[in-house]
Design a protein around this motif. Structure first.
Motif, short mmCIF file in Angstrom:
data_model
loop_
_atom_site.label_atom_id
_atom_site.label_comp_id
_atom_site.label_asym_id
_atom_site.label_seq_id
_atom_site.Cartn_x
_atom_site.Cartn_y
_atom_site.Cartn_z
N ALA A 173 0.83 -1.21 0.00
CA ALA A 173 0.00 0.00 0.00
C ALA A 173 0.86 1.25 0.00
CB ALA A 173 -0.93 -0.01 1.21
N GLN A 176 1.47 2.10 -3.75
CA GLN A 176 0.33 2.18 -4.66
C GLN A 176 -0.10 3.64 -4.80
OE1 GLN A 176 -2.96 -0.29 -3.49
NE2 GLN A 176 -4.28 0.46 -5.16
N SER A 178 -2.54 6.77 -6.57
CA SER A 178 -3.80 7.18 -7.20
C SER A 178 -3.68 8.66 -7.58
CB SER A 178 -4.98 6.98 -6.24
OG SER A 178 -5.17 5.60 -5.98
N ASP A 224 -0.29 8.09 -2.32
CA ASP A 224 -0.12 6.65 -2.09
C ASP A 224 -1.20 6.16 -1.14
OD1 ASP A 224 0.66 7.27 0.52
OD2 ASP A 224 2.79 7.23 0.04
N HIS A 225 -1.18 4.83 -0.81
CA HIS A 225 -2.20 4.23 0.06
C HIS A 225 -1.62 3.83 1.41
CE1 HIS A 225 -5.38 3.22 -3.19
NE2 HIS A 225 -4.60 4.20 -3.62
N GLN A 229 -0.87 8.64 4.74
CA GLN A 229 -0.90 8.80 3.29
C GLN A 229 -0.04 9.99 2.88
OE1 GLN A 229 -4.59 10.08 1.26
NE2 GLN A 229 -4.43 8.17 0.09
#
Length: 695
Positions: A173, A176, A178, A224-225, A229
């Motif tokens: 995570a 990752q 977004s 990110d996750h 965050q």
């Protein structure tokens, strides 16, 4: 005994088979390792316990634990790991670790006898993995991007794609990413940019409108996750390039045009259009086409690259008899295809052009006024002063059709003249300046237009070539300013010579005229032939004679003087009173034939100079015979000195030798007179008797 041995053998075989059929057992290792947990960026305190090593052989003997490898005694991170003592195998960490630099360490574990140091068991290699924390935010390769898209960009096609990378452990995570749109400027109602949260592709929500907004600024966020965050941003500058979503429109729905038949008319009409797209782009530049009425290909239309106007030209003359009226349909489109937006979707439209009509009224052929002559050459003189009339330079119609003509100066760069628009009379407006920038090789050019009042107006062009010269510097002068003559000696010939100005590039031939034009001067003085740089002036008086001399009407013309015009005496009957060789007539003098000397004979004198001397002697001998015969016919040496008469108009006599041209004694060889023979001596004696002034 033998039976006992057999039984023992069978028992052994059975025992062997049973052992071979037993499953293989894995040998138990003596090493025991507890979980070794190492977290990156651990704050301590240090040294900090990470785990413990144990070997089963240590139960029966005294052992010592040893470690080596990267993080211990080899790079990277030398001194990062250690064992507290060799007895219990406890492993410690001595400072924080950056997992992004070294995610794992391969450590070598060993056990030896404490007393001898000999190896107790095989060495064990163990990988120590550093635990990841979310200590890195996603990063864009650039902080700012600049892109350009066209106004007709489809919303289904990505505008741009951004990508951010996270250095944390891949597949977790923490790494990752977004994407999201944090800001859009300007923010328009009903339109915005969208971004795919997974791929980072930027898309349109509808159609762009260049006139509304021709640029945008987008702030893209990448998160990110992990926990906590982390995120970062990048700016995307979007420039919109205008596309063709506005058709060109004619400023007039129809045009009226009148042209004359039988003539070509370049650029006869300019058609204007309005286009709301950006100037000087393919979406704005117009393409014109004659779609109807040009079946005979008499018209062309092209685009003015500066004004975007359509320039209509008639390249083949129109025939009034074929049709007195014509109608053209002209269409206009852009270089780039037209598009339109419908429900937020860009669509290429079939509507690409607009039309207008041109109604042409064909007039019967008219001719423009003409100047006479079309090119007028004028020499500057002292009378051309400001306020004085320069010339009247009229224009007329070829068929003498009466029509009012308006005159105007089309080219007079230094403003030397003015023109009366009704009469065409030119007046000097300012002094003629030899040093003017517009004077080229002493030539100043003036162009005049004569414009009629027809529909359309017809224009004629006249050109005046004004040659400038200073009277003192450029005019030829007389060699002798005055000549003396006795008034009691009639028929005395005088030779008047001229020379060119030293600063002038042109020499003879010169034109001589009598300055006074009174009847008394005309009766008593006559100018003879013009011999390049000299002329013969004869003084005589003839009571009751009707003969007269016709002098050259204009300066620069080599017009021969004609005598005895009313008497029409043949050349053989003419009475000559001039014996100087310089007065020899420039004609061939066969008895009874009338001939005329042309200007071309003078120009051929250069050819004479290279001819053989025998040709000259032959010609002079012939002339001398005629003159001797003439002198013998004189009564008491009392003769009326009549002007010599050149031949009337008619066929020219074909001379066999160019040596018939008059020859100045300055141009003859030094010993020429010694070669003429006894006939010339006789003539010389007669001349000395009649003209003592020659001695």
């Amino acid at each position: 005994m033998e039976l006992l041995a057999a039984l023992l053998l069978l028992q052994w075989i059975d025992s062997y088979q049973l052992d071979s059929l037993r499953p293989l057992q894995r040998t138990r290792r003596a090493w025991v390792i507890t979980t070794i947990a190492v977290q990156e960026e651990d704050k301590g305190p240090f040294p900090k316990y990470a785990g413990q090593l144990f070997n089963n052989e240590s139960f029966n003997t005294s052992v010592k634990y040893l470690i080596s490898g990267p993080g211990v005694d080899e790079p990277p991170e030398i001194g990062l790991f250690s064992i507290e003592d060799g007895t219990n195998g406890s492993l410690y960490v001595h400072h924080p670790i950056d997992r992004e630099k070294t995610p794992t360490f391969q450590i070598r574990f060993e056990t030896v006898y404490r007393k001898t140091g000999a190896p107790l068991d095989r060495s064990l290699f163990f990988n120590i993995r550093v635990g990841d924390i979310n200590d890195n935010a996603p990063e864009f390769p650039k902080d700012e991007y600049s892109i350009t898209i066209r106004e007709n960009h489809s919303k289904d096609e990505p505008v741009f794609q951004v990508t951010a990378l996270d250095k944390d452990e891949e597949g977790t995570a923490n790494s990752q990413v977004s994407y999201s749109l944090s800001m859009q400027m300007p923010l328009l109602e009903g339109f915005r940019f969208n971004i795919d949260p997974t791929t980072g592709s930027i898309l349109l929500s509808g159609c762009l409108e260049y006139k509304t907004a021709n640029s945008f600024k987008l702030l893209i966020k990448a998160s990110d996750h992990g926990s906590p965050q982390l995120s970062s941003t990048a700016t995307v500058n979007v420039a919109v390039k205008d596309a063709n979503n506005h058709l060109p429109v004619f400023t007039s729905e129809n045009y009226q045009l009148q042209v004359s038949a039988g003539q070509e008319h370049p650029a006869v009409l300019r058609l204007q259009v309005e286009d709301k797209d950006s100037p000087n782009t393919p979406a704005w530049r117009a393409k014109y086409r004659v779609t109807k009425g040009n079946e005979k290909e008499q018209f062309t239309i092209e685009t003015d690259p500066d004004t975007n106007e359509g320039i209509l030209s008639i390249i083949e003359p129109l025939n009034y008899e074929d049709a007195a009226e014509m109608r053209l349909v002209i269409s206009v489109a852009n270089e780039e295809p037209f598009f339109m937006c419908k429900n937020g979707i860009v669509m290429i439209s079939s509507l690409e052009s607009t039309n207008t009509t041109v109604n042409i009224n064909i007039l019967q052929s008219q001719r423009a006024p003409r100047f006479h002559p079309p090119i007028l050459t004028v020499q500057k003189d002292d009378s051309m002063k400001p306020g004085r009339v320069f010339r009247r330079y009229p224009a007329t119609y070829p068929d003498d059709v009466p029509n009012k003509i308006k005159y105007e100066l089309a080219h007079d760069p230094d403003g030397w003249l003015s023109v009366d628009e009704n009469s065409g009379i030119l007046t000097v407006a300012k002094e003629f300046d030899q040093e003017s920038l517009y004077v080229n090789n002493s030539l100043y050019t003036i162009i005049i237009h004569a414009i009629d009042h027809g529909i359309p107006p017809q224009t004629g062009t006249g050109t005046i070539l004004l040659y400038l010269s200073d009277i003192n510097d450029h005019m030829p002068t007389l060699v002798a300013p005055s000549l003396d003559v006795c008034d009691k000696k009639e028929g005395t010939p005088l030779t008047v010579k001229a020379k060119s100005a030293p600063v002038h590039s042109h020499s003879g031939p010169f034109t001589f005229e009598l300055a006074e034009d009174s009847e008394d001067v005309k009766h008593n003085w006559k100018l003879g032939g013009n011999f390049v740089a000299s002329i013969l002036l004869c003084w005589f008086y003839t009571p009751g004679s009707k003969s007269k001399a016709i002098f050259p009407p204009e300066e620069g013309e080599q017009t021969l003087i004609k005598y005895n015009e009313e008497s029409r005496m043949p050349l053989s009957q003419a009475k000559l009173d001039i014996t100087d060789h310089a007065a020899l007539p420039p004609v061939s003098v066969d008895a009874g034939k009338e001939v005329i000397a042309e200007d071309g004979l003078y120009t051929s004198y250069e050819a004479f100079q290279v001819r053989h001397l025998d040709c000259i002697i032959q010609t002079v001998d012939k002339i001398l015979r005629q003159k001797l015969n003439y002198q013998n016919t004189l009564e008491n040496h009392r003769v009326i000195c009549e002007p010599f008469r050149y031949a009337e108009e008619g066929e020219l006599e074909q001379n066999n030798c160019f040596c018939s041209v008059p020859i100045d004694n300055e141009e003859l060889p030094v010993d020429f007179f010694n070669t003429l023979g006894p006939k010339f001596s006789a003539l010389e004696e007669i001349c000395q008797e009649r003209f003592p002034s020659f001695n």
